[in-house]
Design a protein around this motif. Structure first.
Motif, PDB file in Angstrom:
ATOM      1  N   LYS A  55       0.824  -1.205   0.000  1.00  0.00           N
ATOM      2  CA  LYS A  55       0.000   0.000   0.000  1.00  0.00           C
ATOM      3  C   LYS A  55       0.864   1.262   0.000  1.00  0.00           C
ATOM      4  CE  LYS A  55      -4.135  -1.956   2.094  1.00  0.00           C
ATOM      5  NZ  LYS A  55      -5.035  -1.971   3.238  1.00  0.00           N
ATOM      6  N   ALA A  56       2.030   1.197   0.665  1.00  0.00           N
ATOM      7  CA  ALA A  56       2.924   2.358   0.726  1.00  0.00           C
ATOM      8  C   ALA A  56       3.558   2.679  -0.622  1.00  0.00           C
ATOM      9  CB  ALA A  56       4.014   2.128   1.776  1.00  0.00           C
ATOM     10  N   ILE A  57       3.708   1.666  -1.505  1.00  0.00           N
ATOM     11  CA  ILE A  57       4.412   1.893  -2.783  1.00  0.00           C
ATOM     12  C   ILE A  57       3.522   1.807  -4.011  1.00  0.00           C
ATOM     13  CG2 ILE A  57       6.667   1.186  -1.900  1.00  0.00           C
ATOM     14  CD1 ILE A  57       5.060  -1.171  -4.285  1.00  0.00           C
ATOM     15  N   ILE A  58       2.254   1.457  -3.853  1.00  0.00           N
ATOM     16  CA  ILE A  58       1.437   1.144  -5.028  1.00  0.00           C
ATOM     17  C   ILE A  58       1.337   2.303  -6.017  1.00  0.00           C
ATOM     18  CG2 ILE A  58      -0.834   1.666  -4.033  1.00  0.00           C
ATOM     19  CD1 ILE A  58       0.088  -1.308  -6.365  1.00  0.00           C
ATOM     20  N   ASP A  59       1.186   3.521  -5.535  1.00  0.00           N
ATOM     21  CA  ASP A  59       1.087   4.653  -6.461  1.00  0.00           C
ATOM     22  C   ASP A  59       2.399   4.872  -7.208  1.00  0.00           C
ATOM     23  OD1 ASP A  59      -1.587   5.097  -5.835  1.00  0.00           O
ATOM     24  OD2 ASP A  59      -1.101   6.496  -4.219  1.00  0.00           O
ATOM     25  N   ARG A  60       3.521   4.637  -6.546  1.00  0.00           N
ATOM     26  CA  ARG A  60       4.836   4.757  -7.199  1.00  0.00           C
ATOM     27  C   ARG A  60       5.066   3.607  -8.178  1.00  0.00           C
ATOM     28  NH1 ARG A  60       8.838   7.306  -2.819  1.00  0.00           N
ATOM     29  NH2 ARG A  60       7.373   8.865  -2.100  1.00  0.00           N
ATOM     30  N   LEU A  61       4.588   2.418  -7.808  1.00  0.00           N
ATOM     31  CA  LEU A  61       4.702   1.288  -8.728  1.00  0.00           C
ATOM     32  C   LEU A  61       3.910   1.573 -10.001  1.00  0.00           C
ATOM     33  CD1 LEU A  61       5.563  -1.580  -9.509  1.00  0.00           C
ATOM     34  CD2 LEU A  61       3.613  -2.433  -8.184  1.00  0.00           C
ATOM     35  N   ILE A  62       2.728   2.123  -9.856  1.00  0.00           N
ATOM     36  CA  ILE A  62       1.910   2.490 -11.017  1.00  0.00           C
ATOM     37  C   ILE A  62       2.657   3.509 -11.877  1.00  0.00           C
ATOM     38  CG2 ILE A  62      -0.198   3.715 -11.693  1.00  0.00           C
ATOM     39  CD1 ILE A  62      -1.535   2.298  -9.223  1.00  0.00           C
ATOM     40  N   ARG A  63       3.213   4.538 -11.256  1.00  0.00           N
ATOM     41  CA  ARG A  63       3.988   5.562 -11.982  1.00  0.00           C
ATOM     42  C   ARG A  63       5.165   4.928 -12.716  1.00  0.00           C
ATOM     43  NH1 ARG A  63       7.853   8.712  -8.215  1.00  0.00           N
ATOM     44  NH2 ARG A  63       8.718   6.627  -8.325  1.00  0.00           N
TER      45      ARG A  63
ATOM     46  N   ARG B 251      14.681  -3.273  -4.576  1.00  0.00           N
ATOM     47  CA  ARG B 251      13.457  -2.633  -4.112  1.00  0.00           C
ATOM     48  C   ARG B 251      13.004  -1.546  -5.083  1.00  0.00           C
ATOM     49  NH1 ARG B 251      16.042   0.747   0.992  1.00  0.00           N
ATOM     50  NH2 ARG B 251      17.258   2.204  -0.283  1.00  0.00           N
ATOM     51  N   LEU B 252      11.786  -1.092  -4.903  1.00  0.00           N
ATOM     52  CA  LEU B 252      11.251   0.005  -5.705  1.00  0.00           C
ATOM     53  C   LEU B 252      11.991   1.292  -5.353  1.00  0.00           C
ATOM     54  CD1 LEU B 252       8.683   0.672  -7.640  1.00  0.00           C
ATOM     55  CD2 LEU B 252       7.944   1.889  -5.598  1.00  0.00           C
ATOM     56  N   ASP B 253      12.054   1.565  -4.075  1.00  0.00           N
ATOM     57  CA  ASP B 253      12.754   2.731  -3.540  1.00  0.00           C
ATOM     58  C   ASP B 253      12.918   2.497  -2.039  1.00  0.00           C
ATOM     59  OD1 ASP B 253      10.306   3.434  -2.285  1.00  0.00           O
ATOM     60  OD2 ASP B 253       9.823   4.940  -3.786  1.00  0.00           O
ATOM     61  N   GLU B 254      13.256   3.518  -1.287  1.00  0.00           N
ATOM     62  CA  GLU B 254      13.518   3.344   0.139  1.00  0.00           C
ATOM     63  C   GLU B 254      12.258   3.275   1.000  1.00  0.00           C
ATOM     64  OE1 GLU B 254      14.433   7.983   1.330  1.00  0.00           O
ATOM     65  OE2 GLU B 254      16.041   6.767   0.485  1.00  0.00           O
TER      66      GLU B 254
ATOM     67  N   ALA C 262       5.367   5.414   2.711  1.00  0.00           N
ATOM     68  CA  ALA C 262       6.000   5.866   1.464  1.00  0.00           C
ATOM     69  C   ALA C 262       7.210   6.737   1.781  1.00  0.00           C
ATOM     70  CB  ALA C 262       4.997   6.642   0.619  1.00  0.00           C
ATOM     71  N   ALA C 263       8.240   6.599   0.986  1.00  0.00           N
ATOM     72  CA  ALA C 263       9.436   7.421   1.131  1.00  0.00           C
ATOM     73  C   ALA C 263       9.121   8.847   0.689  1.00  0.00           C
ATOM     74  CB  ALA C 263      10.562   6.840   0.280  1.00  0.00           C
ATOM     75  N   ALA C 264      10.064   9.736   0.924  1.00  0.00           N
ATOM     76  CA  ALA C 264       9.909  11.128   0.505  1.00  0.00           C
ATOM     77  C   ALA C 264       9.738  11.193  -1.009  1.00  0.00           C
ATOM     78  CB  ALA C 264      11.126  11.939   0.936  1.00  0.00           C
ATOM     79  N   PRO C 265       9.021  12.201  -1.507  1.00  0.00           N
ATOM     80  CA  PRO C 265       8.815  12.335  -2.956  1.00  0.00           C
ATOM     81  C   PRO C 265      10.125  12.416  -3.748  1.00  0.00           C
ATOM     82  CG  PRO C 265       7.375  13.833  -1.770  1.00  0.00           C
ATOM     83  CD  PRO C 265       8.295  13.231  -0.754  1.00  0.00           C
ATOM     84  N   THR C 266      11.195  12.810  -3.087  1.00  0.00           N
ATOM     85  CA  THR C 266      12.495  12.939  -3.757  1.00  0.00           C
ATOM     86  C   THR C 266      13.326  11.652  -3.706  1.00  0.00           C
ATOM     87  OG1 THR C 266      13.425  13.788  -1.699  1.00  0.00           O
ATOM     88  CG2 THR C 266      12.626  15.428  -3.304  1.00  0.00           C
ATOM     89  N   ALA C 267      12.765  10.567  -3.162  1.00  0.00           N
ATOM     90  CA  ALA C 267      13.506   9.307  -3.043  1.00  0.00           C
ATOM     91  C   ALA C 267      13.963   8.810  -4.416  1.00  0.00           C
ATOM     92  CB  ALA C 267      12.640   8.240  -2.374  1.00  0.00           C
TER      93      ALA C 267
END
Length: 185
Positions: free
Chosen positions: A51-59, A137-140, A145-150
């Motif tokens: 759930k923390a990464i799903i929007d970033r995974l979609i992007r 990993r996707l990101d940190e 969710a990590a910071a938008p700048t991750a």
């Protein structure tokens, strides 16, 4: 319980599969593989790490598609013990989030075992020849969710794979909830 997958076994071939998707069709790996690479990610609906990464995974899936890299998501959790991960709920979540990738159901858990999947999310990045090049990993992000700048680790790694056929030597493993295995009868 949190789980961490092992490091990348460079060159390991992607196991084939045939699974039903939330769009009502069945797919084999060859039906979905990208011309420059393929990401197979094991996710589920209920995991806070997912759930923390799903929007970033979609992007990232959308951005990778533009590079010829396809993303495929698979849910292998025991839906009897975790009803939120049922196939019907998978369909609902994929539609609600507008997944730009196929979301497949591994009810027997055979595909997760063949890949050696450990957690959700667990990322497997393959080159055009379906040889493993990324197991990071996707990101940190963790449970939040990590910071938008991750740094976009998966995206950067798969861009490199698309351009060179090889993944980065330095990779940080993903972290997430353990796959919810069925208990043997």
């Amino acid at each position: 319980m949190a789980a961490i997958p092992p490091v990348c076994n460079f060159g390991e071939p992607a196991p084939d599969f045939e699974l039903p998707a939330t769009d009502g069709r069945r797919y084999r790996l060859g039906d979905l593989k990208g011309s420059k690479g393929t990401v197979v990610v094991f996710i589920c609906n209920h995991c806070p790490y997912v759930k923390a990464i799903i929007d970033r995974l979609i992007r990232d899936a959308k951005d990778l598609a533009a590079l010829g890299v396809t993303t495929i998501a698979i849910c292998s959790n025991d839906a009897e013990a975790y009803p939120e991960d049922s196939f019907e709920n998978m369909k609902r979540w994929a539609e609600e989030k507008g997944f730009p990738f196929k979301y497949l159901h591994d009810a027997t858990q055979e595909v997760a075992r063949a890949y050696g999947a450990v957690c959700t999310p667990d990322f497997f990045g393959y080159n055009a020849d379906l040889e493993l090049q990324y197991r990071g990993r996707l990101d940190e992000s963790k449970r939040e969710a990590a910071a938008p700048t991750a740094r976009r680790e998966l995206y950067e790694a798969m861009r490199q794979v698309a351009e060179t056929g090889k993944g980065p030597q330095e990779q940080i493993p993903s972290m997430g909830c353990s796959i919810k295995w069925r208990h043997a009868a």
